[in-house]
Design an enzyme around this catalytic site. Sequence first.
Site, PDB file in Angstrom:
ATOM      1  N   CYS A  53       0.823  -1.206   0.000  1.00  0.00           N
ATOM      2  CA  CYS A  53       0.000   0.000   0.000  1.00  0.00           C
ATOM      3  C   CYS A  53       0.861   1.262   0.000  1.00  0.00           C
ATOM      4  O   CYS A  53       0.530   2.256  -0.658  1.00  0.00           O
ATOM      5  CB  CYS A  53      -0.926   0.013   1.213  1.00  0.00           C
ATOM      6  SG  CYS A  53      -2.079  -1.370   1.261  1.00  0.00           S
ATOM      7  N   ARG A 130      -7.873  -3.998  -3.557  1.00  0.00           N
ATOM      8  CA  ARG A 130      -7.314  -2.846  -4.282  1.00  0.00           C
ATOM      9  C   ARG A 130      -8.211  -2.497  -5.470  1.00  0.00           C
ATOM     10  O   ARG A 130      -7.985  -2.944  -6.587  1.00  0.00           O
ATOM     11  CB  ARG A 130      -5.885  -3.170  -4.732  1.00  0.00           C
ATOM     12  CG  ARG A 130      -4.976  -3.519  -3.568  1.00  0.00           C
ATOM     13  CD  ARG A 130      -3.547  -3.834  -4.020  1.00  0.00           C
ATOM     14  NE  ARG A 130      -2.816  -4.448  -2.935  1.00  0.00           N
ATOM     15  CZ  ARG A 130      -2.305  -3.795  -1.887  1.00  0.00           C
ATOM     16  NH1 ARG A 130      -2.433  -2.482  -1.822  1.00  0.00           N
ATOM     17  NH2 ARG A 130      -1.671  -4.437  -0.926  1.00  0.00           N
TER      18      ARG A 130
END
Length: 216
Positions: A53, A130
Site C-alpha cells: 500500500c 485494491r
Amino acid sequence: MENLEKEFRMPRIGDQAPDFESVTTTGKLVFSEYNRGSWVILFSHPADFTPVCTTEMTGFAKEKEFFAAHNTKLMGLSIDSIHAHIAWVNAVYDKTGVLFEFPIIADIDMKVAKLYGMLQPGESETAAVRAVFMIDPLGKVRFVMYYPLNVGRNMEEIKRSLLALQTSDEYKVAMPLDWKPGEKVIIGAPKTVESLLERKESDLEMVDWYLAVKSI
C-alpha cells in the site's frame, strides 16, 4: 446470502457513482461535490502502514501533476481511522519526502467500502481489496479495476486507461489493444450501406470494412 451479496455489490460501468459524505485527511467531503466538473479516481487499499500500500500511495502522489493536467482528482480509502491515516501520511513524508496531498477516506465503519463493493468476503471481510474506480465529470462510473490484497496495481495502465477514456469521449472513437496516446484509433463500424460506401471512398486505413483506423 442474497442480502450479503447485495451489501458487497460493486457499482458497474455506466452506473451513477454512489454519493457519500466522509471524513478524510483533507477534511469532511461530499463525494458528488468533490467530483463536480472533474474526473475522480477513487481507489482503496487494505491498510495503512503496509508495504504494498505504501508503494501504491506513493506512486499516486508522485503523479499528481499528471492527474492535475488531465482534470483528474484522486481519492484514497482504507478501513482505518483518521488518526492512523495522518500518522501514516506523516511517516511516509518523513522517510521519503513524498506527501499524500489527496484526500484519504477514514472508512472505519466500512460504509464507503461496502457502497463500492471494495470488501469481498472471499478475500477479506475487514480489509478492502485494491479497487480502482474512474468516475467522469458527470458522476458516471466509467472504469473499474480490482487487484487482490497481495498484488500492487500498474500505474501506467491506470494512466493509459484514463487517457483512453478521455480521448474516446473527445473524438468519439475506440482504442485498440495496447493503445497509447499518439497511436491510431478505431472508427466505429458502419451501420448502413450508405455509410459503408462512404467508408470505402474515404482515406481511412482499412483492415476490413468493419475495422478502420486513423490518426488524431
